[in-house]
Design a protein around this motif. Sequence first.
Motif, PDB file in Angstrom:
ATOM      1  N   ALA A  65      -5.742  -3.103   9.232  1.00  0.00           N
ATOM      2  CA  ALA A  65      -5.117  -4.325   8.644  1.00  0.00           C
ATOM      3  C   ALA A  65      -5.469  -4.048   7.279  1.00  0.00           C
ATOM      4  O   ALA A  65      -4.928  -4.534   6.367  1.00  0.00           O
ATOM      5  CB  ALA A  65      -5.500  -5.363   9.493  1.00  0.00           C
ATOM      6  N   PHE A  66      -6.749  -3.933   6.837  1.00  0.00           N
ATOM      7  CA  PHE A  66      -7.343  -3.860   5.658  1.00  0.00           C
ATOM      8  C   PHE A  66      -6.604  -2.849   4.765  1.00  0.00           C
ATOM      9  O   PHE A  66      -6.158  -3.411   3.692  1.00  0.00           O
ATOM     10  CB  PHE A  66      -8.827  -3.343   5.617  1.00  0.00           C
ATOM     11  CG  PHE A  66      -9.973  -4.115   4.880  1.00  0.00           C
ATOM     12  CD1 PHE A  66      -9.413  -4.617   3.406  1.00  0.00           C
ATOM     13  CD2 PHE A  66     -11.011  -4.541   5.112  1.00  0.00           C
ATOM     14  CE1 PHE A  66     -10.378  -5.369   2.694  1.00  0.00           C
ATOM     15  CE2 PHE A  66     -11.761  -5.221   4.425  1.00  0.00           C
ATOM     16  CZ  PHE A  66     -11.576  -5.779   2.654  1.00  0.00           C
ATOM     17  N   LEU A 102      -8.857   7.774   4.327  1.00  0.00           N
ATOM     18  CA  LEU A 102      -8.132   6.435   5.056  1.00  0.00           C
ATOM     19  C   LEU A 102      -8.466   6.762   6.412  1.00  0.00           C
ATOM     20  O   LEU A 102      -7.860   5.895   7.396  1.00  0.00           O
ATOM     21  CB  LEU A 102      -6.760   6.943   4.825  1.00  0.00           C
ATOM     22  CG  LEU A 102      -6.104   6.456   3.396  1.00  0.00           C
ATOM     23  CD1 LEU A 102      -4.573   6.738   3.467  1.00  0.00           C
ATOM     24  CD2 LEU A 102      -6.187   5.100   3.011  1.00  0.00           C
ATOM     25  N   GLY A 103      -9.326   7.669   6.759  1.00  0.00           N
ATOM     26  CA  GLY A 103      -9.432   7.818   8.438  1.00  0.00           C
ATOM     27  C   GLY A 103     -10.533   6.804   9.234  1.00  0.00           C
ATOM     28  O   GLY A 103     -10.995   7.140  10.118  1.00  0.00           O
ATOM     29  N   ILE A 137       4.039  -1.953   6.227  1.00  0.00           N
ATOM     30  CA  ILE A 137       3.291  -1.727   7.277  1.00  0.00           C
ATOM     31  C   ILE A 137       3.159  -0.210   7.461  1.00  0.00           C
ATOM     32  O   ILE A 137       3.564   0.243   8.334  1.00  0.00           O
ATOM     33  CB  ILE A 137       3.724  -2.415   8.509  1.00  0.00           C
ATOM     34  CG1 ILE A 137       4.183  -3.811   8.406  1.00  0.00           C
ATOM     35  CG2 ILE A 137       2.932  -2.387   9.699  1.00  0.00           C
ATOM     36  CD1 ILE A 137       2.924  -4.842   7.824  1.00  0.00           C
ATOM     37  N   SER A 138       2.154   0.227   6.569  1.00  0.00           N
ATOM     38  CA  SER A 138       1.945   1.597   6.731  1.00  0.00           C
ATOM     39  C   SER A 138       0.840   2.294   7.775  1.00  0.00           C
ATOM     40  O   SER A 138       0.046   1.289   8.026  1.00  0.00           O
ATOM     41  CB  SER A 138       1.381   2.144   5.301  1.00  0.00           C
ATOM     42  OG  SER A 138       1.268   3.294   5.288  1.00  0.00           O
ATOM     43  N   THR A 139       1.331   3.350   8.433  1.00  0.00           N
ATOM     44  CA  THR A 139       0.344   4.028   9.254  1.00  0.00           C
ATOM     45  C   THR A 139      -0.149   5.184   8.772  1.00  0.00           C
ATOM     46  O   THR A 139      -0.705   6.031   9.432  1.00  0.00           O
ATOM     47  CB  THR A 139       1.096   4.208  10.510  1.00  0.00           C
ATOM     48  OG1 THR A 139       2.422   5.566  10.322  1.00  0.00           O
ATOM     49  CG2 THR A 139       2.035   3.212  11.335  1.00  0.00           C
ATOM     50  N   ALA A 140      -0.507   5.311   7.558  1.00  0.00           N
ATOM     51  CA  ALA A 140      -1.207   6.390   6.808  1.00  0.00           C
ATOM     52  C   ALA A 140      -2.484   6.162   7.399  1.00  0.00           C
ATOM     53  O   ALA A 140      -3.021   7.447   7.634  1.00  0.00           O
ATOM     54  CB  ALA A 140      -1.138   6.223   5.406  1.00  0.00           C
ATOM     55  N   GLY A 172      -3.092  -2.015   0.526  1.00  0.00           N
ATOM     56  CA  GLY A 172      -2.312  -0.754   0.379  1.00  0.00           C
ATOM     57  C   GLY A 172      -3.020   0.564   0.386  1.00  0.00           C
ATOM     58  O   GLY A 172      -4.009   0.798   0.020  1.00  0.00           O
ATOM     59  N   PRO A 173      -2.507   1.523   1.223  1.00  0.00           N
ATOM     60  CA  PRO A 173      -3.306   2.632   1.485  1.00  0.00           C
ATOM     61  C   PRO A 173      -3.754   3.335   0.412  1.00  0.00           C
ATOM     62  O   PRO A 173      -4.700   4.135   0.197  1.00  0.00           O
ATOM     63  CB  PRO A 173      -2.097   3.469   2.234  1.00  0.00           C
ATOM     64  CG  PRO A 173      -1.489   2.457   3.069  1.00  0.00           C
ATOM     65  CD  PRO A 173      -1.139   1.379   1.993  1.00  0.00           C
TER      66      PRO A 173
END
Length: 489
Positions: A231-232, A26-27, A164-167, A237-238
């Motif tokens: 945003a993607f 996810l980085g 709105i995840s910040t993962a 979804g993370p």
Amino acid sequence: MIVAASAPLTVVAGGVTTSFAVTGSLGVPLGFLLIAVILTVFAVGYTAMGRFITNAGAFYAYVAQGLGRPLGVGGSLVALVAYNAMQVGIYGLFGFQLSAFIEAKTGFASPWWVWVLLCIVVVGVLGVNRVDLSAKVLGTLVALEFVAVILFDIVSFKTAPEGISTAALNPSALFGPALGIILVFGVAAFMGFESGAIYGEEAKDPKRTVPRATYLAVALIGLFYAFSAWAFSVGIGPSQIVAASQESGPDLMFVFMTDRTSVIISDIMSILFITSLFAALQAFHNAVARYLYSLGREGVVSHKFSHTSKAGAPWAGSVAQSVIALVIVVGFALAGDAFGGAEAMFGDSAFLFPVLTMFTWLTNTGAAGLVLLMSLTAFAVIGFFRKRPAKLSVWTTVIAPALSGVLLAAMFVAILANFPLMLGQKEPDLTTFLLPGLIIAAFVIGVVWALVLRAKSPKLYSQIGHGTEPGAYGTAMIDVVGVEEVGAP
């Protein structure tokens, strides 16, 4: 021109999904920010040196004046191979996308290379005209790309199946085992970074506008790509973005927009994806033409390449780049279509032949070459200011160039180490070594050629990297024309 070369919509649709899919991390959003920071540090010395050098050969001239003429010529051949590889490789994806889109909408099946041949003509015509004509065309296309991506970002945040995840913004997602691979795939999004200096001779005030354009472009690209990649991850979804990217690839954006908006909006974005590729093609074409012009003016290659059109564009270099593209495209077309080479190599995936070979092979080769060039240029800054002391800080002339040079060199090594992964290979084969070998071979040949010129023509050798300085080849002719225009005898 810098932003056009980086092709925003292409990066977000294709580059971001590829990074998620290959790295499994996810980085990716923070990876874009880290690369932007590295290139900003690089730009500190790069733009400072640019205040003393205005040359269409940019990296070539910088390396020649900072590290010596042999390394400069070596760098120039690396630039020619890299920019040609980037430009011609993109033709493969352009032809495939346009052919597939037309077939999906009309049922008309056409060979991918037909559209590439037509595109070569259009790119060539724009290439022999004034740079501001290309800039107007590309400026319009790039503006539309930004609108399309911003619309996608808005829909992504509105959809947000997991909130709105910040993962994807967690530093632990970046600074892990996948860090090197994230940077390797992300750096290709910034190719064209040199473009500002390439157009220095055609800018009204290069000492001011080139640094401004360089900093603005890297900041805009880095922030925009990082935000859109985040945003993607939010839109899909993370927990699903990696698997979805692996399953759908670049089509993920368009499938998502079709499901969340309408087919019409998705189709418009697909068209803009194609024009995004066209914009990148034009930008890299112009870069090759100006490199050939710079080298021709200084006698490193035939002086015929120093010829410009009435509009001031380097038409000889432009035509040469078009011919190179034509020859390579015809070669891939014959290998893939005429002799059944695509079916033999890829079986059921034969329709992806221009993407899996021409695009993947050549663009990754080009990216490797340009990263090597940037590393050389960073160290050239140190050498340049050591020989020509200026009233600049140690940070500008030593620390920033050294830091960015080491980081870019490490990135080049990482690219070579991960080349099979970048080509989508399960096991290394001939192309794994042959393609990056082209970059190394070009550099060695350039160094040797410079030494030959030093022995055969010392006067010509002395002009290498100094094409715009008084007394250099071509400068006297420009001066004479200028005198005649103001009516002097």
